[in-house]
Design a protein around this motif. Structure first.
Motif, PDB file in Angstrom:
ATOM      1  N   ARG A   1       0.847  -1.208   0.000  1.00  0.00           N
ATOM      2  CA  ARG A   1       0.000   0.000   0.000  1.00  0.00           C
ATOM      3  C   ARG A   1       0.871   1.243   0.000  1.00  0.00           C
ATOM      4  O   ARG A   1       1.911   1.301   0.659  1.00  0.00           O
ATOM      5  N   ASP A   2       0.400   2.263  -0.720  1.00  0.00           N
ATOM      6  CA  ASP A   2       1.102   3.534  -0.786  1.00  0.00           C
ATOM      7  C   ASP A   2       1.236   4.137   0.614  1.00  0.00           C
ATOM      8  O   ASP A   2       0.293   4.096   1.407  1.00  0.00           O
ATOM      9  N   PHE A   3       2.419   4.683   0.900  1.00  0.00           N
ATOM     10  CA  PHE A   3       2.694   5.208   2.241  1.00  0.00           C
ATOM     11  C   PHE A   3       1.743   6.353   2.599  1.00  0.00           C
ATOM     12  O   PHE A   3       1.255   6.436   3.726  1.00  0.00           O
ATOM     13  N   ALA A   4       1.468   7.244   1.650  1.00  0.00           N
ATOM     14  CA  ALA A   4       0.552   8.357   1.909  1.00  0.00           C
ATOM     15  C   ALA A   4      -0.853   7.848   2.225  1.00  0.00           C
ATOM     16  O   ALA A   4      -1.552   8.411   3.085  1.00  0.00           O
ATOM     17  N   ALA A   5      -1.264   6.780   1.552  1.00  0.00           N
ATOM     18  CA  ALA A   5      -2.578   6.194   1.823  1.00  0.00           C
ATOM     19  C   ALA A   5      -2.612   5.586   3.224  1.00  0.00           C
ATOM     20  O   ALA A   5      -3.628   5.682   3.926  1.00  0.00           O
ATOM     21  N   MET A   6      -1.506   4.974   3.648  1.00  0.00           N
ATOM     22  CA  MET A   6      -1.450   4.413   5.000  1.00  0.00           C
ATOM     23  C   MET A   6      -1.544   5.517   6.043  1.00  0.00           C
ATOM     24  O   MET A   6      -2.222   5.355   7.071  1.00  0.00           O
ATOM     25  N   ARG A   7      -0.867   6.646   5.803  1.00  0.00           N
ATOM     26  CA  ARG A   7      -0.958   7.778   6.734  1.00  0.00           C
ATOM     27  C   ARG A   7      -2.400   8.278   6.824  1.00  0.00           C
ATOM     28  O   ARG A   7      -2.911   8.544   7.915  1.00  0.00           O
ATOM     29  N   ALA A   8      -3.049   8.403   5.674  1.00  0.00           N
ATOM     30  CA  ALA A   8      -4.448   8.856   5.657  1.00  0.00           C
ATOM     31  C   ALA A   8      -5.350   7.851   6.367  1.00  0.00           C
ATOM     32  O   ALA A   8      -6.295   8.244   7.069  1.00  0.00           O
ATOM     33  N   ASP A   9      -5.071   6.557   6.205  1.00  0.00           N
ATOM     34  CA  ASP A   9      -5.849   5.528   6.901  1.00  0.00           C
ATOM     35  C   ASP A   9      -5.745   5.691   8.410  1.00  0.00           C
ATOM     36  O   ASP A   9      -6.735   5.546   9.136  1.00  0.00           O
ATOM     37  N   LEU A  10      -4.535   5.983   8.900  1.00  0.00           N
ATOM     38  CA  LEU A  10      -4.356   6.147  10.340  1.00  0.00           C
ATOM     39  C   LEU A  10      -5.108   7.361  10.861  1.00  0.00           C
ATOM     40  O   LEU A  10      -5.751   7.301  11.908  1.00  0.00           O
ATOM     41  N   VAL A  11      -5.070   8.450  10.127  1.00  0.00           N
ATOM     42  CA  VAL A  11      -5.811   9.660  10.547  1.00  0.00           C
ATOM     43  C   VAL A  11      -7.304   9.368  10.587  1.00  0.00           C
ATOM     44  O   VAL A  11      -7.989   9.738  11.541  1.00  0.00           O
TER      45      VAL A  11
END
Length: 112
Positions: A94-104
């Motif tokens: 998974r794209d790192f930016a997408a993972m960050r958005a998932d956590l938020v």
């Protein structure tokens, strides 16, 4: 964005977090549980099962989870709570930016 949150090390703390709120995302599962003590600091724990792969693969996923927690948890996490991220196989690609958005999004969902 600064230093990483303190890390959960004891098995009992991981088991306690498992009794808390569970939010599932494509790359990880977030467990959040308030500790109920006077300490306002949030803590983070990371785990990846052997089903995901060998030690190299698991370590790579844990590094990714630690980094998104370092970047996002101080801003979106719950004070005085334990946050456990359980890695899923999609977290490897998974794209790192997408993972960050998932956590938020997961943190926002937990506060509702």
């Amino acid at each position: 964005m600064g230093s990483p949150p303190p890390t959960i090390r004891k098995r009992a703390d991981f088991l306690a977090a498992n009794r808390g709120t569970r939010i599932v995302t494509p790359a990880f599962i977030l467990l959040i549980r308030s500790r109920g003590d006077a300490d306002p600091a949030l803590r983070a724990g990371f785990t990846v099962t052997k089903k995901i792969g060998g030690s190299v693969v698991r370590s790579r996923l844990k590094r990714r989870l630690r980094e998104i927690a370092r970047l996002e948890l101080p801003g979106c996490g719950l004070a005085g709570a334990d946050h456990v991220l359980i890695g899923r196989s999609a977290g490897l690609t998974r794209d790192f930016a997408a993972m960050r958005a998932d956590l938020v999004r997961a943190c926002a969902k937990a506060t509702q």
